[in-house]
Scaffold this motif. Structure first.
Motif, PDB file in Angstrom:
ATOM      1  N   TYR A  34      45.293  41.683   5.508  1.00 46.38           N
ATOM      2  CA  TYR A  34      46.319  40.784   5.211  1.00 46.38           C
ATOM      3  C   TYR A  34      47.084  40.289   6.395  1.00 46.38           C
ATOM      4  CZ  TYR A  34      50.468  39.047   2.584  1.00 46.38           C
ATOM      5  OH  TYR A  34      51.493  38.327   2.198  1.00 46.38           O
ATOM      6  N   ALA A  35      47.614  41.308   7.260  1.00 44.01           N
ATOM      7  CA  ALA A  35      48.430  40.874   8.478  1.00 44.01           C
ATOM      8  C   ALA A  35      47.439  40.013   9.337  1.00 44.01           C
ATOM      9  CB  ALA A  35      48.950  42.226   9.107  1.00 44.01           C
ATOM     10  N   THR A  36      46.361  40.261   9.276  1.00 43.59           N
ATOM     11  CA  THR A  36      45.400  39.501  10.311  1.00 43.59           C
ATOM     12  C   THR A  36      45.493  38.215   9.705  1.00 43.59           C
ATOM     13  OG1 THR A  36      44.045  41.738  10.753  1.00 43.59           O
ATOM     14  CG2 THR A  36      43.316  39.356  11.276  1.00 43.59           C
ATOM     15  N   ILE A  37      45.337  38.018   8.731  1.00 41.57           N
ATOM     16  CA  ILE A  37      45.133  36.342   7.954  1.00 41.57           C
ATOM     17  C   ILE A  37      46.523  35.651   8.081  1.00 41.57           C
ATOM     18  CG2 ILE A  37      44.574  35.181   6.019  1.00 41.57           C
ATOM     19  CD1 ILE A  37      42.692  37.597   5.109  1.00 41.57           C
ATOM     20  N   ARG A  38      47.648  36.593   7.612  1.00 40.46           N
ATOM     21  CA  ARG A  38      48.828  35.738   7.306  1.00 40.46           C
ATOM     22  C   ARG A  38      49.655  35.627   8.657  1.00 40.46           C
ATOM     23  NH1 ARG A  38      48.517  32.792   2.961  1.00 40.46           N
ATOM     24  NH2 ARG A  38      48.726  33.946   0.944  1.00 40.46           N
ATOM     25  N   GLY A  39      49.278  36.812   9.489  1.00 40.67           N
ATOM     26  CA  GLY A  39      50.395  36.784  10.868  1.00 40.67           C
ATOM     27  C   GLY A  39      51.815  37.047  10.292  1.00 40.67           C
ATOM     28  N   ARG A  45      56.488  40.551   2.839  1.00 43.43           N
ATOM     29  CA  ARG A  45      55.868  41.448   1.748  1.00 43.43           C
ATOM     30  C   ARG A  45      55.895  42.886   2.383  1.00 43.43           C
ATOM     31  NH1 ARG A  45      52.690  41.275  -2.497  1.00 43.43           N
ATOM     32  NH2 ARG A  45      52.833  39.046  -2.564  1.00 43.43           N
ATOM     33  N   GLU A  46      55.397  43.036   3.868  1.00 44.96           N
ATOM     34  CA  GLU A  46      55.479  44.119   4.467  1.00 44.96           C
ATOM     35  C   GLU A  46      56.869  44.921   4.597  1.00 44.96           C
ATOM     36  OE1 GLU A  46      51.734  43.279   7.692  1.00 44.96           O
ATOM     37  OE2 GLU A  46      53.824  42.404   7.866  1.00 44.96           O
ATOM     38  N   SER A  47      57.851  44.057   4.809  1.00 43.76           N
ATOM     39  CA  SER A  47      59.487  44.731   4.928  1.00 43.76           C
ATOM     40  C   SER A  47      59.862  45.080   3.575  1.00 43.76           C
ATOM     41  CB  SER A  47      60.270  43.377   5.298  1.00 43.76           C
ATOM     42  OG  SER A  47      59.860  43.029   6.779  1.00 43.76           O
ATOM     43  N   SER A  48      59.538  44.435   2.500  1.00 46.54           N
ATOM     44  CA  SER A  48      59.712  44.802   0.991  1.00 46.54           C
ATOM     45  C   SER A  48      59.262  46.307   0.836  1.00 46.54           C
ATOM     46  CB  SER A  48      59.359  44.047   0.219  1.00 46.54           C
ATOM     47  OG  SER A  48      57.960  43.649  -0.064  1.00 46.54           O
ATOM     48  N   MET A  49      57.828  46.443   1.283  1.00 48.89           N
ATOM     49  CA  MET A  49      57.035  47.808   1.141  1.00 48.89           C
ATOM     50  C   MET A  49      57.921  48.832   1.987  1.00 48.89           C
ATOM     51  SD  MET A  49      53.146  46.104   1.226  1.00 48.89           S
ATOM     52  CE  MET A  49      52.591  47.777   0.717  1.00 48.89           C
ATOM     53  N   VAL A  68      50.562  44.230  13.737  1.00 49.48           N
ATOM     54  CA  VAL A  68      49.476  43.354  13.873  1.00 49.48           C
ATOM     55  C   VAL A  68      50.299  42.091  13.494  1.00 49.48           C
ATOM     56  CG1 VAL A  68      47.481  42.460  12.843  1.00 49.48           C
ATOM     57  CG2 VAL A  68      47.754  44.631  13.095  1.00 49.48           C
ATOM     58  N   SER A  69      51.037  41.892  12.469  1.00 47.34           N
ATOM     59  CA  SER A  69      51.742  40.701  12.097  1.00 47.34           C
ATOM     60  C   SER A  69      52.655  39.976  13.194  1.00 47.34           C
ATOM     61  CB  SER A  69      52.543  40.669  10.985  1.00 47.34           C
ATOM     62  OG  SER A  69      51.902  41.056   9.694  1.00 47.34           O
ATOM     63  N   LEU A  70      53.253  40.930  13.763  1.00 41.13           N
ATOM     64  CA  LEU A  70      54.137  40.732  14.943  1.00 41.13           C
ATOM     65  C   LEU A  70      53.383  40.619  16.373  1.00 41.13           C
ATOM     66  CD1 LEU A  70      57.310  42.647  13.884  1.00 41.13           C
ATOM     67  CD2 LEU A  70      57.068  40.015  13.866  1.00 41.13           C
ATOM     68  N   GLY A  71      52.280  40.861  16.603  1.00 44.43           N
ATOM     69  CA  GLY A  71      51.708  40.616  17.663  1.00 44.43           C
ATOM     70  C   GLY A  71      52.074  41.881  18.755  1.00 44.43           C
ATOM     71  N   LEU A  72      52.352  43.018  18.126  1.00 47.17           N
ATOM     72  CA  LEU A  72      52.704  44.227  18.892  1.00 47.17           C
ATOM     73  C   LEU A  72      51.687  45.424  19.206  1.00 47.17           C
ATOM     74  CD1 LEU A  72      56.387  44.379  17.136  1.00 47.17           C
ATOM     75  CD2 LEU A  72      55.721  43.203  19.271  1.00 47.17           C
ATOM     76  N   ASN A 192      54.662  48.656  31.747  1.00 48.68           N
ATOM     77  CA  ASN A 192      55.596  47.497  31.553  1.00 48.68           C
ATOM     78  C   ASN A 192      55.672  47.293  29.892  1.00 48.68           C
ATOM     79  OD1 ASN A 192      57.666  45.588  31.793  1.00 48.68           O
ATOM     80  ND2 ASN A 192      56.263  43.992  32.187  1.00 48.68           N
ATOM     81  N   THR A 193      56.739  47.550  29.438  1.00 51.12           N
ATOM     82  CA  THR A 193      56.672  47.551  28.035  1.00 51.12           C
ATOM     83  C   THR A 193      58.113  46.633  27.617  1.00 51.12           C
ATOM     84  OG1 THR A 193      56.162  49.835  28.001  1.00 51.12           O
ATOM     85  CG2 THR A 193      57.045  49.006  25.874  1.00 51.12           C
ATOM     86  N   GLU A 194      57.644  45.543  26.713  1.00 50.57           N
ATOM     87  CA  GLU A 194      58.530  44.945  25.983  1.00 50.57           C
ATOM     88  C   GLU A 194      58.910  45.380  24.652  1.00 50.57           C
ATOM     89  OE1 GLU A 194      57.150  40.446  27.598  1.00 50.57           O
ATOM     90  OE2 GLU A 194      56.744  41.022  25.889  1.00 50.57           O
ATOM     91  N   PHE A 195      60.402  45.519  24.562  1.00 45.67           N
ATOM     92  CA  PHE A 195      60.779  46.242  22.965  1.00 45.67           C
ATOM     93  C   PHE A 195      61.365  45.247  22.091  1.00 45.67           C
ATOM     94  CE2 PHE A 195      60.787  49.944  25.783  1.00 45.67           C
ATOM     95  CZ  PHE A 195      60.540  51.027  24.939  1.00 45.67           C
ATOM     96  N   THR A 196      61.332  45.128  21.090  1.00 43.32           N
ATOM     97  CA  THR A 196      61.528  44.279  19.968  1.00 43.32           C
ATOM     98  C   THR A 196      62.517  44.756  18.869  1.00 43.32           C
ATOM     99  OG1 THR A 196      59.838  44.275  18.148  1.00 43.32           O
ATOM    100  CG2 THR A 196      59.567  42.935  20.280  1.00 43.32           C
ATOM    101  N   SER A 197      63.391  43.989  18.196  1.00 43.01           N
ATOM    102  CA  SER A 197      64.014  44.360  16.987  1.00 43.01           C
ATOM    103  C   SER A 197      63.176  44.446  15.904  1.00 43.01           C
ATOM    104  CB  SER A 197      65.336  43.314  16.888  1.00 43.01           C
ATOM    105  OG  SER A 197      64.620  42.142  16.475  1.00 43.01           O
ATOM    106  N   ALA A 198      63.790  44.817  14.607  1.00 47.39           N
ATOM    107  CA  ALA A 198      62.992  45.078  13.666  1.00 47.39           C
ATOM    108  C   ALA A 198      62.435  43.675  13.203  1.00 47.39           C
ATOM    109  CB  ALA A 198      63.957  45.289  12.420  1.00 47.39           C
ATOM    110  N   SER A 199      62.687  42.445  13.508  1.00 51.26           N
ATOM    111  CA  SER A 199      62.358  41.117  13.145  1.00 51.26           C
ATOM    112  C   SER A 199      61.415  40.465  14.263  1.00 51.26           C
ATOM    113  CB  SER A 199      63.607  39.922  12.944  1.00 51.26           C
ATOM    114  OG  SER A 199      64.020  40.100  14.490  1.00 51.26           O
ATOM    115  N   GLY A 200      61.140  41.610  15.227  1.00 54.10           N
ATOM    116  CA  GLY A 200      60.016  40.977  16.132  1.00 54.10           C
ATOM    117  C   GLY A 200      60.712  40.381  17.381  1.00 54.10           C
ATOM    118  N   LYS A 201      62.100  40.195  17.484  1.00 55.71           N
ATOM    119  CA  LYS A 201      62.767  39.527  18.532  1.00 55.71           C
ATOM    120  C   LYS A 201      62.798  40.365  19.853  1.00 55.71           C
ATOM    121  CE  LYS A 201      67.232  37.272  19.778  1.00 55.71           C
ATOM    122  NZ  LYS A 201      68.326  36.906  19.429  1.00 55.71           N
ATOM    123  N   LEU A 202      62.394  39.733  20.839  1.00 60.99           N
ATOM    124  CA  LEU A 202      62.510  40.425  22.326  1.00 60.99           C
ATOM    125  C   LEU A 202      63.882  40.886  22.666  1.00 60.99           C
ATOM    126  CD1 LEU A 202      60.916  41.444  24.762  1.00 60.99           C
ATOM    127  CD2 LEU A 202      61.450  39.362  25.769  1.00 60.99           C
TER     128      LEU A 202
END
Length: 241
Positions: A34-39, A45-49, A68-72, A192-202
């Motif tokens: 699902y994450a691969t298809i929807r991105g 939906r994932e957050s509600s789960m 997967v959805s956030l490309g992390l 070298n690591t990029e960290f993100t918030s819960a929403s995927g923001k760098l």
């Protein structure tokens, strides 16, 4: 889109019926598909789960699908129902740097000193001991932590890592094919690591230093002398919505 709609119906049915056995058996792969298809469109939906305490047993799989959805490389959430250790993905595949960093992030999110120290190598344990010689754990954490006490998530991606290490835990790629995904030969990777918030923001970057520990099956530990530096970045990201 037709496949994603069918997956949504199946997941909703499994969740509604409360059938943990079926979710454990196939839910993780369904979520990954699902994450691969929807991105990013899969995130609501994932957050509600993740916010559903009845799905606490499924949290690691949902975290992996969020990555997967956030490309992390990885996504680590914490609620008061989160179980330790951080789940079957860690237990089944503990031979990559991600597993040490996952453990460090979860331990810091959950204020678990023992779990945190178990993720550290000697170059990190020594400076932490020095820091705690002049302040107690609660004071040390209060100085750095700015996030809430639960409902937290932090993600990250390895920018400069070999492909095998940078891929999310769930992937259709056959990791056993060492011609495509060779085992990196370094014992002391600096990633070298990029960290993100819960929403995927760098929200921060940090070069994380690891060391390989023990013999036989590989295991990596965080081995960074600036331990309060990496914890500060995680804290900043956890404080963002």
């Amino acid at each position: 889109d037709q496949a994603a709609s069918a997956i949504e119906e199946t997941l909703d049915s499994l969740i509604r019926d409360g059938n943990q056995d079926d979710l454990i058996a196939s839910g993780g792969l369904l979520l990954f598909a699902y994450a691969t298809i929807r991105g990013p469109r899969a995130i609501p939906r994932e957050s509600s789960m993740l916010r559903n305490p009845q799905l606490a047993f499924f949290e690691t799989a949902v975290d992996s699908s969020m990555a997967v959805s956030l490309g992390l490389t990885s996504y680590i959430s914490f609620h008061h129902w989160t179980k330790h250790p951080i789940g079957p993905v860690l237990i089944c595949g503990g031979g990559e740097p991600r597993h040490a960093l996952d453990q460090l992030v979860l331990a810091w999110e959950s204020n678990d000193r023992q779990l945190l120290e178990e993720a550290l190598g000697p170059d990190s344990k020594a400076p932490l001991s020095r820091l705690l010689s002049s302040q107690n754990w609660e004071e040390f954490r209060a100085r750095l932590w700015r996030g809430p006490s639960e409902g937290i998530a932090v993600g990250y991606r390895f920018v400069s890592a070999p492909v095998r290490w940078s891929l999310p835990a769930l992937t259709f790629a056959d990791r056993s094919d060492t011609s495509k995904f060779p085992f990196p030969n370094t014992k002391t990777p600096e990633l070298n690591t990029e960290f993100t918030s819960a929403s995927g923001k760098l929200c921060g970057e940090y070069t994380v230093r690891f060391s390989r520990a023990g013999s036989g099956l590989p295991r990596f530990l965080i081995n960074d002398t600036n331990i309060d530096g990496i914890l500060g970045v995680i804290s900043s990201c956890a404080a963002l919505p």
